[in-house]
Motif scaffolding. Structure first.
Motif, PDB file in Angstrom:
ATOM      1  N   ARG A 116      54.820  39.616  35.809  1.00 52.49           N
ATOM      2  CA  ARG A 116      54.318  39.677  37.173  1.00 52.49           C
ATOM      3  C   ARG A 116      55.309  38.991  38.107  1.00 52.49           C
ATOM      4  NH1 ARG A 116      48.582  37.172  37.978  1.00 52.49           N
ATOM      5  NH2 ARG A 116      48.414  38.183  35.968  1.00 52.49           N
ATOM      6  N   GLY A 117      55.559  39.593  39.248  1.00 51.64           N
ATOM      7  CA  GLY A 117      56.483  39.018  40.220  1.00 51.64           C
ATOM      8  C   GLY A 117      55.916  37.747  40.843  1.00 51.64           C
ATOM      9  N   ARG A 118      56.800  36.820  41.173  1.00 51.25           N
ATOM     10  CA  ARG A 118      56.382  35.581  41.833  1.00 51.25           C
ATOM     11  C   ARG A 118      56.518  35.742  43.339  1.00 51.25           C
ATOM     12  NH1 ARG A 118      60.077  31.390  38.662  1.00 51.25           N
ATOM     13  NH2 ARG A 118      61.555  32.721  39.699  1.00 51.25           N
TER      14      ARG A 118
END
Length: 150
Positions: free
Chosen positions: A128-130
């Motif tokens: 998941r992207g931050r």
């Protein structure tokens, strides 16, 4: 600039052995349980490939700084290209491995600098992207007398 690739089972084991020998030099390692050390060793040995990046580092010339900066740029571009091909990478520059024991094991020569290791493998599911800081918060405009943050 040089690149050293460890992609065979034997070369990966030797690289991880060098990392472990280097880590043993750290006072922190005596507090790490043996099971954790073995887990670290098995996980890093199982990674399909490791790309070690070494750059010129002549302290008497600006070229050493430029060479390290260029190597970092190449590593970032390589990561982005790898991501497009389904490769995941971890850029490792842990201080715990940055010592003469490790540098001699990987063949860092005089007037060279260890830039980092890209641990390269495949992923089943993309992480998941931050959240990132918006560019506007990092951007400053120079208007002659003083810089103004936008």
């Amino acid at each position: 600039m040089r690149f050293v690739y460890a992609g065979t089972p034997d070369s990966r084991e030797r690289l991880v052995g060098g990392m472990m020998d280097s880590m043993k030099e750290s006072k922190l390692m005596r507090w790490v349980p043996g099971k954790m050390v073995e887990l670290f060793k098995s996980r890093f040995t199982a990674i399909p490939g490791h790309l070690i990046v070494i750059a010129e580092a002549d302290p008497t010339r600006r070229g050493g700084v430029d060479s390290v900066a260029a190597a970092c740029g190449i590593m970032q571009i390589f990561q982005l290209l790898g991501w497009e091909r389904g490769l995941g990478m971890l850029w490792d520059t842990e201080r715990i491995i940055q010592n003469e024991v490790f540098f001699s094991r990987i063949g860092v020569r005089e007037r060279e600098a260890f830039v980092g290791i890209l641990h390269i493998g495949y992923f089943d599911k993309a992480p998941r992207g931050r959240s990132r800081t918006p560019a506007e918060k990092k951007w400053t405009v120079y208007e002659g007398r003083e810089a103004k943050t936008i």
